[in-house]
Design a protein around this motif. Structure first.
Motif, PDB file in Angstrom:
ATOM      1  N   PRO A 186       0.825  -1.219   0.000  1.00 43.66           N
ATOM      2  CA  PRO A 186       0.000   0.000   0.000  1.00 43.66           C
ATOM      3  C   PRO A 186       0.865   1.278   0.000  1.00 43.66           C
ATOM      4  O   PRO A 186       1.857   1.365   0.716  1.00 43.66           O
ATOM      5  CB  PRO A 186      -0.801  -0.117   1.296  1.00 43.66           C
ATOM      6  CG  PRO A 186      -0.870  -1.588   1.569  1.00 43.66           C
ATOM      7  CD  PRO A 186       0.421  -2.164   1.049  1.00 43.66           C
ATOM      8  N   VAL A 187       0.418   2.239  -0.789  1.00 49.89           N
ATOM      9  CA  VAL A 187       1.267   3.390  -1.109  1.00 49.89           C
ATOM     10  C   VAL A 187       1.648   4.237   0.100  1.00 49.89           C
ATOM     11  O   VAL A 187       2.727   4.834   0.117  1.00 49.89           O
ATOM     12  CB  VAL A 187       0.621   4.285  -2.194  1.00 49.89           C
ATOM     13  CG1 VAL A 187      -0.620   4.995  -1.664  1.00 49.89           C
ATOM     14  CG2 VAL A 187       1.625   5.271  -2.751  1.00 49.89           C
ATOM     15  N   ASP A 188       0.806   4.314   1.106  1.00 55.28           N
ATOM     16  CA  ASP A 188       1.165   5.185   2.223  1.00 55.28           C
ATOM     17  C   ASP A 188       2.472   4.743   2.871  1.00 55.28           C
ATOM     18  O   ASP A 188       3.260   5.572   3.313  1.00 55.28           O
ATOM     19  CB  ASP A 188       0.033   5.263   3.249  1.00 55.28           C
ATOM     20  CG  ASP A 188      -1.005   6.295   2.818  1.00 55.28           C
ATOM     21  OD1 ASP A 188      -0.616   7.260   2.121  1.00 55.28           O
ATOM     22  OD2 ASP A 188      -2.187   6.125   3.137  1.00 55.28           O
ATOM     23  N   LEU A 237       8.273   6.209   3.095  1.00 56.00           N
ATOM     24  CA  LEU A 237       9.698   5.862   3.070  1.00 56.00           C
ATOM     25  C   LEU A 237      10.433   6.751   2.055  1.00 56.00           C
ATOM     26  O   LEU A 237      11.526   7.253   2.335  1.00 56.00           O
ATOM     27  CB  LEU A 237       9.893   4.386   2.709  1.00 56.00           C
ATOM     28  CG  LEU A 237       9.320   3.371   3.709  1.00 56.00           C
ATOM     29  CD1 LEU A 237       9.431   1.945   3.159  1.00 56.00           C
ATOM     30  CD2 LEU A 237      10.043   3.471   5.057  1.00 56.00           C
ATOM     31  N   LEU A 238       9.816   6.956   0.894  1.00 51.49           N
ATOM     32  CA  LEU A 238      10.447   7.791  -0.130  1.00 51.49           C
ATOM     33  C   LEU A 238      10.571   9.237   0.355  1.00 51.49           C
ATOM     34  O   LEU A 238      11.624   9.861   0.234  1.00 51.49           O
ATOM     35  CB  LEU A 238       9.617   7.763  -1.425  1.00 51.49           C
ATOM     36  CG  LEU A 238       9.677   6.468  -2.231  1.00 51.49           C
ATOM     37  CD1 LEU A 238       8.609   6.470  -3.325  1.00 51.49           C
ATOM     38  CD2 LEU A 238      11.060   6.277  -2.863  1.00 51.49           C
ATOM     39  N   GLU A 239       9.492   9.709   0.948  1.00 47.31           N
ATOM     40  CA  GLU A 239       9.470  11.100   1.405  1.00 47.31           C
ATOM     41  C   GLU A 239      10.527  11.326   2.487  1.00 47.31           C
ATOM     42  O   GLU A 239      11.273  12.300   2.456  1.00 47.31           O
ATOM     43  CB  GLU A 239       8.076  11.432   1.941  1.00 47.31           C
ATOM     44  CG  GLU A 239       7.830  12.902   2.078  1.00 47.31           C
ATOM     45  CD  GLU A 239       6.365  13.220   2.421  1.00 47.31           C
ATOM     46  OE1 GLU A 239       6.046  14.400   2.501  1.00 47.31           O
ATOM     47  OE2 GLU A 239       5.555  12.287   2.606  1.00 47.31           O
ATOM     48  N   PHE A 275       0.469   5.448  -7.890  1.00 44.36           N
ATOM     49  CA  PHE A 275       0.316   6.666  -8.688  1.00 44.36           C
ATOM     50  C   PHE A 275      -0.565   7.688  -7.957  1.00 44.36           C
ATOM     51  O   PHE A 275      -0.207   8.863  -7.821  1.00 44.36           O
ATOM     52  CB  PHE A 275      -0.299   6.303 -10.049  1.00 44.36           C
ATOM     53  CG  PHE A 275      -0.544   7.474 -10.935  1.00 44.36           C
ATOM     54  CD1 PHE A 275       0.445   7.920 -11.803  1.00 44.36           C
ATOM     55  CD2 PHE A 275      -1.755   8.146 -10.898  1.00 44.36           C
ATOM     56  CE1 PHE A 275       0.225   9.024 -12.620  1.00 44.36           C
ATOM     57  CE2 PHE A 275      -1.983   9.247 -11.714  1.00 44.36           C
ATOM     58  CZ  PHE A 275      -0.994   9.680 -12.575  1.00 44.36           C
ATOM     59  N   ASP A 276      -1.713   7.214  -7.456  1.00 45.99           N
ATOM     60  CA  ASP A 276      -2.654   8.120  -6.778  1.00 45.99           C
ATOM     61  C   ASP A 276      -2.048   8.695  -5.497  1.00 45.99           C
ATOM     62  O   ASP A 276      -2.207   9.878  -5.204  1.00 45.99           O
ATOM     63  CB  ASP A 276      -3.957   7.384  -6.423  1.00 45.99           C
ATOM     64  CG  ASP A 276      -4.750   7.002  -7.664  1.00 45.99           C
ATOM     65  OD1 ASP A 276      -4.528   7.617  -8.731  1.00 45.99           O
ATOM     66  OD2 ASP A 276      -5.594   6.087  -7.565  1.00 45.99           O
ATOM     67  N   ARG A 309       0.195  13.156  -2.379  1.00 36.43           N
ATOM     68  CA  ARG A 309       1.115  13.602  -1.330  1.00 36.43           C
ATOM     69  C   ARG A 309       2.326  14.372  -1.820  1.00 36.43           C
ATOM     70  O   ARG A 309       2.896  15.178  -1.096  1.00 36.43           O
ATOM     71  CB  ARG A 309       1.612  12.375  -0.540  1.00 36.43           C
ATOM     72  CG  ARG A 309       0.505  11.677   0.196  1.00 36.43           C
ATOM     73  CD  ARG A 309       0.994  10.435   0.887  1.00 36.43           C
ATOM     74  NE  ARG A 309       2.164  10.654   1.731  1.00 36.43           N
ATOM     75  CZ  ARG A 309       2.537   9.853   2.709  1.00 36.43           C
ATOM     76  NH1 ARG A 309       1.823   8.789   2.983  1.00 36.43           N
ATOM     77  NH2 ARG A 309       3.620  10.103   3.406  1.00 36.43           N
ATOM     78  N   MET A 310       2.791  14.044  -3.031  1.00 36.66           N
ATOM     79  CA  MET A 310       4.119  14.522  -3.427  1.00 36.66           C
ATOM     80  C   MET A 310       4.184  15.307  -4.732  1.00 36.66           C
ATOM     81  O   MET A 310       5.105  16.105  -4.908  1.00 36.66           O
ATOM     82  CB  MET A 310       5.071  13.315  -3.577  1.00 36.66           C
ATOM     83  CG  MET A 310       5.311  12.536  -2.315  1.00 36.66           C
ATOM     84  SD  MET A 310       6.150  13.522  -1.080  1.00 36.66           S
ATOM     85  CE  MET A 310       7.780  13.681  -1.813  1.00 36.66           C
TER      86      MET A 310
END
Ligand code: C5P
Ligand code: MG
Length: 212
Positions: A78-80, A85-87, A110-111, A116-117
């Protein structure tokens, strides 16, 4: 006054991190070429897969087990989790040019990024390593046999990873393609040739080598 304003805009522009997304099937050579790009151009390499594996190893992480299961099944976390981690890695870096490797891998990625970014960064393009399944499989199995230590470099996991790639990642690449943001690299060539092609592409984008 006007000069001051222009200087401020330049300053703000400089602060906006530059991002290149790196996509392609498992074993297409993303990691190898990202290392080359780091050496030549000074980008910071952030591999979503590596960040997830690192998080999984952290005994205090509440997501360790979830990540373990998703990776073994070749599913997209899941993207969150991934986006955080990327952020965090971007914030911790003193540099402002990032190669984000293995992301966004599906619609959810993608969403989440968009939410967020996307307004905080400048997406230059998507570097797409185009490589047929047979060659990718061969490379991953070789990597596994040579001791990559990855729980997912085996025939069973690979089938699932390819499936995810075809079903979920390809549509994201196609979408970016429709926006004219995809730069395709023929990743069937040997690593030296592939890097030559990348250098030509970067030259066309006026991305400067740091080694001269
Ligand atoms: O890119 P890499 O092959 O290292 O990714 C390994 C695994 O990490 C993927 O198969 C997937 O389970 C997980 N991953 C993810 N989301 C991403 C990138 C990787 O869930 N954006
Ligand atoms: Mg990788």
């Amino acid at each position: 006054m006007v000069n001051h304003f222009i200087t401020s805009i330049r300053y703000l522009k400089k602060m906006v991190p530059k991002v290149i997304f790196v996509l392609g099937g498992p074993g297409a050579g993303k990691g190898t070429q990202c290392q080359n790009i780091v050496k030549e151009y000074g980008f910071v390499h952030l591999s979503a897969g590596d960040l997830l594996r690192e998080e999984r190893r952290n005994p205090n992480s509440e997501y360790g087990e979830l990540i373990e299961n998703y990776i073994r099944e070749g599913l997209i976390v899941p993207v969150d989790i991934t986006c955080s981690l990327l952020e965090r890695a971007m914030h911790q870096s003193s540099k402002d040019s990032f190669l984000i490797d293995g992301f966004p891998r599906n619609q959810d990625n993608f969403d989440g990024w968009k939410r967020r970014m996307s307004e905080k960064v400048d997406l230059l393009f998507v570097l797409f390593f185009d490589c047929p399944l047979e060659i990718c499989t061969e490379r991953c199995l070789r990597r596994g046999a040579e001791g990559s230590g990855r729980a997912d470099d085996n025939v069973e996991s690979l089938k699932k990873r390819f499936n995810t790639y075809q079903q979920e990642t390809k549509p994201v690449i196609d979408y970016y393609s429709s926006l004219n943001l995809v730069k395709r690299i023929d990743a069937t060539n040997n690593a030296i040739q592939v890097f030559e092609d990348i250098k030509n592409l970067f030259r066309a984008y006026n991305i400067q080598s740091q080694n001269h």
